[in-house]
Design a protein around this motif. Structure first.
Motif, short mmCIF file in Angstrom:
data_model
loop_
_atom_site.label_atom_id
_atom_site.label_comp_id
_atom_site.label_asym_id
_atom_site.label_seq_id
_atom_site.Cartn_x
_atom_site.Cartn_y
_atom_site.Cartn_z
N HIS A 167 0.79 -1.23 0.00
CA HIS A 167 0.00 0.00 0.00
C HIS A 167 0.83 1.28 0.00
CE1 HIS A 167 -4.36 -1.21 0.47
NE2 HIS A 167 -3.68 -2.34 0.26
N TYR A 168 2.01 1.25 0.59
CA TYR A 168 2.83 2.47 0.53
C TYR A 168 3.21 2.80 -0.91
CZ TYR A 168 3.38 3.28 5.51
OH TYR A 168 3.14 3.60 6.83
N THR A 169 3.47 1.78 -1.72
CA THR A 169 3.88 2.03 -3.10
C THR A 169 2.70 2.14 -4.05
OG1 THR A 169 4.19 -0.36 -3.39
CG2 THR A 169 6.12 0.94 -2.81
N ASP A 170 1.69 1.30 -3.88
CA ASP A 170 0.59 1.24 -4.84
C ASP A 170 -0.58 2.17 -4.54
OD1 ASP A 170 1.97 -0.63 -6.21
OD2 ASP A 170 0.55 -2.27 -5.95
N VAL A 171 -0.72 2.60 -3.29
CA VAL A 171 -1.89 3.41 -2.90
C VAL A 171 -1.46 4.76 -2.33
CG1 VAL A 171 -3.95 3.51 -1.44
CG2 VAL A 171 -3.25 1.32 -2.46
N TRP A 210 12.73 10.01 1.68
CA TRP A 210 13.06 8.69 1.16
C TRP A 210 13.13 7.63 2.26
CZ3 TRP A 210 17.52 9.92 -2.84
CH2 TRP A 210 16.97 10.64 -3.91
N PHE A 211 13.49 8.03 3.47
CA PHE A 211 13.54 7.11 4.60
C PHE A 211 12.63 7.67 5.68
CE2 PHE A 211 17.59 6.91 2.34
CZ PHE A 211 17.62 5.56 2.00
N ARG A 214 5.67 10.44 -0.11
CA ARG A 214 6.10 11.77 -0.56
C ARG A 214 7.54 11.78 -1.07
NH1 ARG A 214 1.87 14.89 0.82
NH2 ARG A 214 0.71 14.42 2.73
N GLY A 215 8.05 10.66 -1.49
CA GLY A 215 9.43 10.57 -1.97
C GLY A 215 9.72 11.47 -3.16
N LEU A 216 8.73 11.68 -4.03
CA LEU A 216 8.93 12.54 -5.19
C LEU A 216 9.06 14.01 -4.82
CD1 LEU A 216 6.42 10.96 -7.75
CD2 LEU A 216 8.91 10.76 -7.75
N GLU A 217 8.66 14.35 -3.60
CA GLU A 217 8.71 15.74 -3.17
C GLU A 217 10.07 16.14 -2.61
OE1 GLU A 217 5.40 16.60 -0.56
OE2 GLU A 217 4.13 15.16 -1.65
N ILE A 234 -2.59 14.78 -3.93
CA ILE A 234 -2.78 15.86 -2.95
C ILE A 234 -1.77 16.98 -3.19
CG2 ILE A 234 -2.57 16.42 -0.49
CD1 ILE A 234 -3.67 13.52 0.01
N ASN A 235 -0.53 16.62 -3.40
CA ASN A 235 0.52 17.61 -3.62
C ASN A 235 0.27 18.45 -4.87
OD1 ASN A 235 3.19 18.80 -3.09
ND2 ASN A 235 3.84 17.69 -4.92
N ARG A 236 -0.24 17.80 -5.92
CA ARG A 236 -0.45 18.49 -7.20
C ARG A 236 -1.72 19.33 -7.23
NH1 ARG A 236 1.86 16.48 -11.86
NH2 ARG A 236 0.63 18.15 -12.83
N THR A 237 -2.67 19.08 -6.35
CA THR A 237 -3.97 19.75 -6.44
C THR A 237 -4.27 20.67 -5.26
OG1 THR A 237 -5.08 17.86 -5.39
CG2 THR A 237 -4.95 17.86 -7.81
N GLN A 238 -3.43 20.68 -4.24
CA GLN A 238 -3.78 21.38 -3.01
C GLN A 238 -3.94 22.89 -3.19
OE1 GLN A 238 -0.68 20.62 -0.15
NE2 GLN A 238 0.96 21.00 -1.62
#
Length: 524
Positions: A99-103, A160-161, A152-155, A111-115
Motif C-alpha cells: 500500500h505504501y507504493t501502490d496506494v 526517502w527514509f 512523498r518521496g517525489l517531493e 494531494i501535492n499536485r492539487t492542493q
C-alpha cells in the motif's frame, strides 16, 4: 463507469554535454513528442482507489490473518497463519509492502499536485479522505507507521527514509485532515464523475463517508481518550453520516476486462489462488448464527460439499457445520467423534464436511467493503449507551442490524430477507431489555457479524471492545503466545531499508511483536 486501461508513463530527462553550437537541436532529438508529460490527477486518484481492493495484501492481511484470528473462518492449512498465530513475514508485512507504493504514493502525489488549485478541490478532498482511510487501516494493523512523510518521496530526498510517527499523533492529524477535506468538497470545482469508483461524483455522499470515517476513528479512541473521542464522534454525527444502505462505502467494479478493475479480495480468496478451498466458516461464527436464528446463515454459508460441483451442495440450514479454529488434519481427529472421523477420512470429503463460503459474494465485480451504514448505526447505538448522544440506542441497534442484513442484496438478489424475518431476529436479540454491559456485548457481536468480509475492521473493533468473547486457539507451534494477536509485525524489508527509523519505532512501542498493543488498544 469505464474500465481503467491506461498505463502511467514516466519520461526520463538526460543531460548531454556537447561542444557544438547546435547543442539544443541535438537535445531536441531526445524528446518524444508523443510521450506523457502530465497526468490527469483524477486518473491517479481512481487508480489508487481501485488498488485499495488489491488481491495480494487483502488475501494475506484480511483473509490469512485477520479472518481466522477473529474466528470468521477456520482452516486446517498452516498457511492460514492467523488461525494458529503463526508468523509469516510475507503475509504479516504485505499491507505495508503493497500500500505504501501502490496506494499511498498515488494519493500523496494527487494531494501535492492539487492542493493549491481551487478547480481541483474535489479530487484533492477525495484523495485526502482516502489517504486517511488507508493509513488509518495501516496504523490499526501495525501501530506506529510512516504517516506524515508517507508516499512523498517525489517531493524531496528527505522523505526517502520516512520517520515512523506515533499512533496518537497520527490519529490527531487524521481528524484534522478529514475535517479540512470535508469542507473542501465543492460543486464549483471540477466534478469527479465516472473517475469516482465509489460515489460517481456525488459530493453529499463523500461528505457522509468522511463523517462515517471520523466516527470510526473516534470510537477507536474511546478507551484511551474518551473525552476527545466523544467530541469527535458528536461533531461528525451532527455533521451527518450515512442515512441508509444507499450510502454504503463501497469500491465498485464493472464487468469486462479486469486488470485492477476487480475485487481483489475475491480474486485472491476464490477466483485465482482458490484459498477458500482450504478455509471454511468458523465453528465460532456458525454456532453463533445458529444459536440466534440469524437470517444470514445461508448468506454467509454456501453449504456443505465440493465447491466445484454444485450438485453436491447441501444447503439445508440445519445441516451447516463450522470448522473449529486452531487444528490441522491430524489434531482435528482428536476432537471429532469416531463417526465424524470416518466421514472426514472418506475419500473426497475431508474438510468438505464443513460449511464453505458462499460463491455468490465472491465474484470479481462484487463491491469491496470500506464502511457501511450498518456500522454507523451500531456505532451510534454504542454512543447512545455511553451517553455521548441522546438518540435512542435501541432504534440505532435495530437500524444497524437490519442494514447489515439488507446490504447483502448488493452482492446477490437471492440474499434478500423478508422484513418479518429480520424483525423477528432483532427482537430475539433482546437488546431493549438488556443491561448496559449486555447492550455493549450485543453491539459488539452484531458489529462482528456486520463486518464479515472486512475482517481487518472486525479485528480492530474486537481489540477495542473485547466483543465477541473469543477463545484463543492453542497450537503448540504458535509464534509467540496462545493469545489472539494485538497487531501484525512490520514488513521485514524495513529492518534493512529504513533501519534507524524502524528501530526507533520498535523501541517506542515496546517491540515488534504480535502481542505489542497499539496506543488505542483497550487491552481486553
Amino acid at each position: 463507469m469505464k474500465t481503467i486501461n491506461k498505463f502511467i508513463g514516466i519520461l526520463l530527462a538526460f543531460t548531454l554535454v556537447f561542444s557544438s553550437c547546435n547543442e539544443q537541436e541535438l537535445l531536441d532529438l531526445n524528446v518524444d513528442p508523443n510521450a506523457v508529460t502530465d497526468m490527469d490527477m483524477q486518473f491517479l486518484f481512481s487508480l489508487a482507489t481501485l488498488r485499495i481492493a488489491g488481491e495480494y495484501e487483502n488475501t494475506r492481511a484480511n483473509v490469512l490473518y485477520a479472518a481466522p484470528m477473529i474466528q470468521h473462518i477456520a482452516s486446517l492449512a498452516g498457511y492460514f497463519s492467523g488461525d494458529k498465530y503463526f508468523y509469516n513475514p510475507q503475509y504479516s508485512g504485505a499491507y505495508m509492502e503493497r500500500h505504501y507504493t501502490d496506494v499511498i504514493r498515488l494519493y500523496s502525489h494527487v494531494i501535492n499536485r492539487t492542493q493549491d488549485d481551487p478547480a481541483e478541490a474535489n479530487v484533492y478532498a477525495a484523495a485526502t479522505v482516502m489517504r486517511v482511510f488507508d493509513l488509518h487501516r495501516m496504523t490499526d494493523i501495525y501501530g506506529d507507521i510512516p504517516y506524515f512523510q508517507a508516499g512523498r518521496g517525489l517531493e524531496g530526498a528527505e522523505n526517502w527514509f520516512p520517520v515512523y510517527d506515533s499512533q496518537q499523533e497520527i490519529y490527531e492529524d487524521m481528524i484534522s485532515s478529514l475535517r479540512d477535506a470535508r469542507g473542501k468538497f465543492s460543486p464549483a470545482a471540477r466534478g469527479l464523475g465516472n473517475q469516482d469508483f465509489m460515489y460517481g461524483g456525488n459530493l453529499d455522499q463523500w461528505r457522509k463517508f468522511t463523517n462515517a470515517l471520523l466516527m470510526r476513528i473516534a470510537m477507536r479512541m474511546s478507551k484511551v481518550n474518551p473525552t476527545r473521542a466523544r467530541e469527535v464522534f458528536v461533531e461528525a454525527n451532527n455533521s451527518g453520516a450515512f442515512q441508509s444502505i444507499a450510502d454504503n462505502g463501497y469500491i465498485h467494479f464493472t464487468t469486462g476486462p479486469i486488470g485492477v478493475n476487480r475485487n481483489g479480495l475475491n480474486d485472491g480468496l476464490w477466483n485465482t489462488y482458490k484459498y477458500s478451498r482450504d478455509c471454511k466458516i468458523s465453528k465460532t461464527f456458525m454456532d453463533w448464527m445458529k444459536a440466534n436464528n440469524d437470517p444470514r446463515l445461508m448468506i454467509v454459508s454456501g453449504g456443505l460439499g465440493d465447491p466445484e460441483r454444485p450438485e453436491t451442495w447441501n444447503t439445508d440450514p440445519a445441516a451447516q457445520r463450522g470448522m473449529p479454529n486452531g487444528y490441522n488434519s491430524a489434531t482435528l481427529r482428536t476432537i471429532l467423534s469416531p463417526e465424524d472421523v470416518a466421514i472426514f477420512d472418506t475419500p473426497g470429503v475431508g474438510n468438505r464436511m464443513f460449511s464453505m463460503l458462499n460463491l455468490k459474494y465472491l465474484d470479481w465485480e462484487d463491491p469491496y467493503w470500506l464502511i457501511s451504514y450498518a456500522e454507523v448505526e451500531l456505532m451510534k447505538a454504542e454512543a447512545a449507551v455511553l451517553g455521548w448522544i441522546t438518540s435512542d440506542a435501541s432504534t440505532h441497534f435495530a437500524n444497524g442490524v437490519a442494514a447489515a442484513i439488507n446490504s447483502w442484496v448488493d452482492f446477490d438478489a437471492s440474499f434478500a430477507r423478508s422484513p418479518a424475518e429480520i424483525s423477528a431476529y432483532i427482537a430475539g436479540r433482546g437488546f431493549e431489555a438488556a443491561s448496559t454491559q449486555d447492550k455493549l456485548r450485543l453491539i459488539g457481536e452484531e458489529y462482528w457479524a456486520a463486518t464479515w468480509l472486512n475482517s481487518i475492521e472486525s479485528w480492530a473493533n474486537w481489540r477495542r471492545t473485547g466483543f465477541p468473547v473469543l477463545e484463543p486457539t492453542q497450537d503448540p507451534n504458535r509464534f509467540e503466545a496462545n493469545e489472539i494477536p494485538r497487531r501484525l509485525r512490520y514488513w521485514e524489508d524495513e529492518i534493512g531499508n529504513n533501519p534507524q527509523n524502524y528501530r526507533s519505532a520498535v523501541s517506542r512501542i515496546g517491540g515488534d511483536f504480535f502481542m505489542t498493543k497499539t496506543w488505542w488498544d483497550g487491552g481486553n
